[in-house]
Motif scaffolding. Structure first.
Motif: not given
Length: 160
Positions: A19-31
């Motif tokens: 629930v506290s996952l920040p947007l910057n923790a989700v890379p666009r090019d890596a799984p």
């Protein structure tokens, strides 16, 4: 809801981590997600293809703004309590006992299914973000028949 479920079961995240996952923790090019776990320790968590698709769809559909993947309508991020409520409601709609469905149950299923699939306990420890291997072992419940079969199939003396 799909992105929440896929990340809970497909990555074994703790409810608070999700629930506290920040947007910057989700890379666009890596799984992988960069997770800040208990005690502020960071780890890289792989994201399944299913979860990646659900997450990509969610990020495209969610309202812009905010710094969290799962924002709250009141600002900040979705609360753990709300996540529990959403899962319970979904369980009811699916005809499941809502008392048997929780973020922790999905995390436990993630761990158990990986172990049953042959994952190494130390790898699982890393994925779950456990400081102590004993904590990871608590998640495992391997039935006795499977252990006997494993020994009989894999031990060198079993082939003699």
């Amino acid at each position: 809801m799909l992105a929440l479920l896929e990340l809970l079961y497909g990555s074994g995240l703790r409810a608070t981590e999700l629930v506290s996952l920040p947007l910057n923790a989700v890379p666009r090019d890596a799984p992988f997600l960069t997770i800040s776990g208990k005690g502020g320790t960071q780890r890289m968590v792989p994201v399944s293809a299913w979860a990646t698709r659900a997450l990509t769809d969610w990020l495209g559909a969610r309202e812009r703004g905010g710094r969290f993947v799962f924002p709250s309508p009141r600002g900040g991020h979705l609360s753990r309590v709300r996540l529990f409520q959403l899962l319970r409601d979904l369980a009811l709609r699916a005809g499941l006992d809502p008392e048997k469905v929780s973020p922790h149950v999905l995390r436990h299923a993630f761990a158990t299914h990986l172990l049953e699939g042959g994952a190494d306990l130390r790898v699982l420890q890393t994925l779950l973000g456990h400081a102590d291997i004993a904590t990871t072992q608590i998640y495992t419940h391997v039935d006795a028949a499977r252990l006997v079969t494993l020994v009989n199939q894999r031990h060198p003396l079993a082939r003699s």
